[in-house]
Design an enzyme around this catalytic site. Sequence first.
Site, PDB file in Angstrom:
ATOM      1  N   LEU A 180       0.847  -1.187   0.000  1.00 38.02           N
ATOM      2  CA  LEU A 180       0.000   0.000   0.000  1.00 38.02           C
ATOM      3  C   LEU A 180       0.887   1.242   0.000  1.00 38.02           C
ATOM      4  CD1 LEU A 180      -2.899  -0.907   2.437  1.00 38.02           C
ATOM      5  CD2 LEU A 180      -2.481  -1.602   0.079  1.00 38.02           C
ATOM      6  N   GLY A 225       1.165  -5.041   1.372  1.00 36.43           N
ATOM      7  CA  GLY A 225       0.104  -5.103   0.360  1.00 36.43           C
ATOM      8  C   GLY A 225       0.552  -5.785  -0.923  1.00 36.43           C
ATOM      9  N   ASN A 249       4.571  -7.469   6.531  1.00 38.04           N
ATOM     10  CA  ASN A 249       5.454  -6.870   7.539  1.00 38.04           C
ATOM     11  C   ASN A 249       4.828  -5.682   8.251  1.00 38.04           C
ATOM     12  OD1 ASN A 249       5.475  -5.417   5.121  1.00 38.04           O
ATOM     13  ND2 ASN A 249       7.393  -4.420   5.632  1.00 38.04           N
ATOM     14  N   GLU A 250       3.485  -5.601   8.264  1.00 40.94           N
ATOM     15  CA  GLU A 250       2.803  -4.414   8.786  1.00 40.94           C
ATOM     16  C   GLU A 250       3.275  -4.006  10.173  1.00 40.94           C
ATOM     17  OE1 GLU A 250       1.453  -6.534   6.817  1.00 40.94           O
ATOM     18  OE2 GLU A 250       0.191  -5.475   5.392  1.00 40.94           O
TER      19      GLU A 250
HETATM   20  C1  LIG Z   1      -3.690  -1.287   7.753  1.00 39.18           C
HETATM   21  C2  LIG Z   1      -2.774  -1.014   6.595  1.00 39.18           C
HETATM   22  C3  LIG Z   1      -2.080  -2.207   6.038  1.00 39.18           C
HETATM   23  C4  LIG Z   1      -0.906  -1.781   5.283  1.00 39.18           C
HETATM   24  C5  LIG Z   1      -0.382  -2.480   4.326  1.00 39.18           C
HETATM   25  C6  LIG Z   1       0.796  -2.000   3.546  1.00 39.18           C
HETATM   26  O1  LIG Z   1       1.016  -2.470   2.474  1.00 39.18           O
HETATM   27  S1  LIG Z   1       1.798  -0.753   4.201  1.00 39.18           S
HETATM   28  C7  LIG Z   1       3.184  -0.592   3.079  1.00 39.18           C
HETATM   29  C8  LIG Z   1       4.340  -1.426   3.581  1.00 39.18           C
HETATM   30  N1  LIG Z   1       5.388  -1.426   2.600  1.00 39.18           N
HETATM   31  C9  LIG Z   1       6.672  -1.564   2.961  1.00 39.18           C
HETATM   32  O2  LIG Z   1       6.991  -1.700   4.106  1.00 39.18           O
HETATM   33  C10 LIG Z   1       7.659  -1.545   1.855  1.00 39.18           C
HETATM   34  C11 LIG Z   1       8.613  -0.408   2.052  1.00 39.18           C
HETATM   35  N2  LIG Z   1       9.502  -0.290   0.927  1.00 39.18           N
HETATM   36  C12 LIG Z   1      10.627  -1.061   0.777  1.00 39.18           C
HETATM   37  O3  LIG Z   1      10.908  -1.936   1.570  1.00 39.18           O
HETATM   38  C13 LIG Z   1      11.510  -0.751  -0.388  1.00 39.18           C
HETATM   39  O4  LIG Z   1      11.134   0.495  -0.905  1.00 39.18           O
HETATM   40  C14 LIG Z   1      11.456  -1.795  -1.509  1.00 39.18           C
HETATM   41  C15 LIG Z   1      12.085  -3.085  -1.072  1.00 39.18           C
HETATM   42  C16 LIG Z   1      10.032  -2.047  -1.990  1.00 39.18           C
HETATM   43  C17 LIG Z   1      12.255  -1.243  -2.730  1.00 39.18           C
HETATM   44  O5  LIG Z   1      13.532  -0.842  -2.331  1.00 39.18           O
HETATM   45  P1  LIG Z   1      14.376   0.179  -3.214  1.00 39.18           P
HETATM   46  O6  LIG Z   1      15.707   0.288  -2.545  1.00 39.18           O
HETATM   47  O7  LIG Z   1      14.316  -0.240  -4.627  1.00 39.18           O
HETATM   48  O8  LIG Z   1      13.564   1.546  -3.124  1.00 39.18           O
HETATM   49  P2  LIG Z   1      13.625   2.618  -1.913  1.00 39.18           P
HETATM   50  O9  LIG Z   1      13.439   1.971  -0.588  1.00 39.18           O
HETATM   51  O10 LIG Z   1      14.820   3.468  -2.112  1.00 39.18           O
HETATM   52  O11 LIG Z   1      12.301   3.466  -2.186  1.00 39.18           O
HETATM   53  C18 LIG Z   1      12.187   4.342  -3.292  1.00 39.18           C
HETATM   54  C19 LIG Z   1      11.175   5.410  -2.962  1.00 39.18           C
HETATM   55  O12 LIG Z   1       9.887   4.812  -2.782  1.00 39.18           O
HETATM   56  C20 LIG Z   1       9.359   5.171  -1.524  1.00 39.18           C
HETATM   57  N3  LIG Z   1       8.549   4.051  -1.025  1.00 39.18           N
HETATM   58  C21 LIG Z   1       8.930   2.799  -0.807  1.00 39.18           C
HETATM   59  N4  LIG Z   1       7.888   2.049  -0.404  1.00 39.18           N
HETATM   60  C22 LIG Z   1       6.822   2.865  -0.381  1.00 39.18           C
HETATM   61  C23 LIG Z   1       5.461   2.677  -0.055  1.00 39.18           C
HETATM   62  N5  LIG Z   1       4.962   1.488   0.319  1.00 39.18           N
HETATM   63  N6  LIG Z   1       4.629   3.723  -0.146  1.00 39.18           N
HETATM   64  C24 LIG Z   1       5.103   4.920  -0.511  1.00 39.18           C
HETATM   65  N7  LIG Z   1       6.377   5.155  -0.831  1.00 39.18           N
HETATM   66  C25 LIG Z   1       7.230   4.138  -0.772  1.00 39.18           C
HETATM   67  C26 LIG Z   1      10.576   5.437  -0.654  1.00 39.18           C
HETATM   68  O13 LIG Z   1      10.250   6.237   0.457  1.00 39.18           O
HETATM   69  C27 LIG Z   1      11.472   6.138  -1.642  1.00 39.18           C
HETATM   70  O14 LIG Z   1      11.003   7.485  -1.784  1.00 39.18           O
HETATM   71  P3  LIG Z   1      12.030   8.686  -2.088  1.00 39.18           P
HETATM   72  O15 LIG Z   1      13.042   8.661  -1.005  1.00 39.18           O
HETATM   73  O16 LIG Z   1      12.609   8.369  -3.442  1.00 39.18           O
HETATM   74  O17 LIG Z   1      11.153   9.910  -2.077  1.00 39.18           O
END
Ligand SMILES: CCC/C=C/C(=O)SCCNC(=O)CCNC(=O)[C@H](O)C(C)(C)COP(=O)([O-])OP(=O)([O-])OC[C@H]1O[C@@H](n2cnc3c(N)ncnc32)[C@H](O)[C@@H]1OP(=O)([O-])[O-]
Length: 374
Positions: A180, A225, A249-250
């Site tokens: 998400l 998500g 991993n929420e």
């Molecule tokens: C009740 C609710 C339930 C929730 C469910 C969910 O899914 S919660 C979601 C849980 N999701 C996670 O925990 C996943 C978190 N993300 C990651 O672990 C890594 O980004 C990756 C492994 C997907 C890619 O690694 P990589 O080294 O290739 O990429 P990078 O890390 O360098 O990121 C590049 C840019 O994207 C940005 N951005 C990233 N994710 C999100 C996002 N979801 N959204 C928005 N933005 C996001 C990041 O900040 C950065 O922005 P900047 O600085 O350029 O402005």
Amino acid sequence: MALRTVSALKRRLGGAGLGLLRSGQISSAAGRSGAGRARAGRGRGVAWTRPRLGEEQLGPTCPVGPTWESVSRPSSTDRKCLGRAGNFLPCAAQHRLEKTPSYIDYPATARRSFSNHRVIVDMDQSLGVATIKIKNPPVNSLSLELLTEFLIGWEKLENDKSCKGVILTSNYPKIFSAGLDILEMCGKNAAHYTEYWKAVQELWLKLYMSNMVVIAAINGSSPAGGCLLALTSDYRVMADNPKYTIGLNETLLGIVAPFWFKDNLVNTIGNRASEQALQLGLLFSPAEALKIGLVDQLVPEDKVQSTALSVMSQWLKIPDHARQLTKTMMRKPTADLLLKQREADIDNFVRFISRDGIQKSLHMYLKALKERKE
Ligand SMILES: CCC/C=C/C(=O)SCCNC(=O)CCNC(=O)[C@H](O)C(C)(C)COP(=O)([O-])OP(=O)([O-])OC[C@H]1O[C@@H](n2cnc3c(N)ncnc32)[C@H](O)[C@@H]1OP(=O)([O-])[O-]
């Protein structure tokens, strides 16, 4: 009038365009139960109907077909439809599909591609298999715009009787989906969170209960998500690259996976493994994911798509009605739990995500993501 941007589409759909489903109607959730399909074939999605026998030669054809831009401004009927109490169907989008001219039939053997800003759909008519590639840079996060475009594309495939299976994948090898979009859940108002959560529910219900065979070709990391998206499929093929991870991993973000995320996981890997995975917010390597049954098969990176296609052909050999009824039998009780309390689930989400402490956690998580990069 043609729409130029998806934000324009979203504005014109008035946010409610995605809609939800009529509560309690699982066939609507599936969007394609036997009856649903028959109705769809008659009334909706004419742009995607397979030509009737002989029409390939006779009827006028359009090699390109409709683009998302053919979607037009909601009519007063749309608005009435959207406002109808308890009606959660994506009516506005639906009306647009109905309005699409019927001359866009195409040869049965054609390969059709169409894309909008964030989703590429490639339909192989001869196989009856579509591939949906998500392309929402930089990390394929499930933003509201992506969800909107995805759902409109999905609806088209559901309404295309010749489409029997869908392969879900990413346009960007290395990242299947970052889950998400955290920015959709940060610093916005309750109305926005409501609209966003409806779209997330809708995506899950549509995919989880689809009568089409859905295979995830997981060509990169797939947290939260992103993992849920993969979990909606019938079979998961993942690239065997130890750098990639997958899991819900929420808790690492200080948030809680909703009960239907949990149910989908439990149905896939069992209760004990889910309990541990969810509490600890575990992100599994492909090898670990295979071991616990979170994915079904690992293959070298360059074989993910071809393996997904060959698995698809195996699944499509099973008599469709028997397979569909079995899928419904297995999944309906889980989907029904959400359908019965969709509004309550939205309220819970909005209340939860609006809390100061949760907003703080999300901001900190985003900050940590940025810092990790520097
Ligand atoms: C009740 C609710 C339930 C929730 C469910 C969910 O899914 S919660 C979601 C849980 N999701 C996670 O925990 C996943 C978190 N993300 C990651 O672990 C890594 O980004 C990756 C492994 C997907 C890619 O690694 P990589 O080294 O290739 O990429 P990078 O890390 O360098 O990121 C590049 C840019 O994207 C940005 N951005 C990233 N994710 C999100 C996002 N979801 N959204 C928005 N933005 C996001 C990041 O900040 C950065 O922005 P900047 O600085 O350029 O402005």
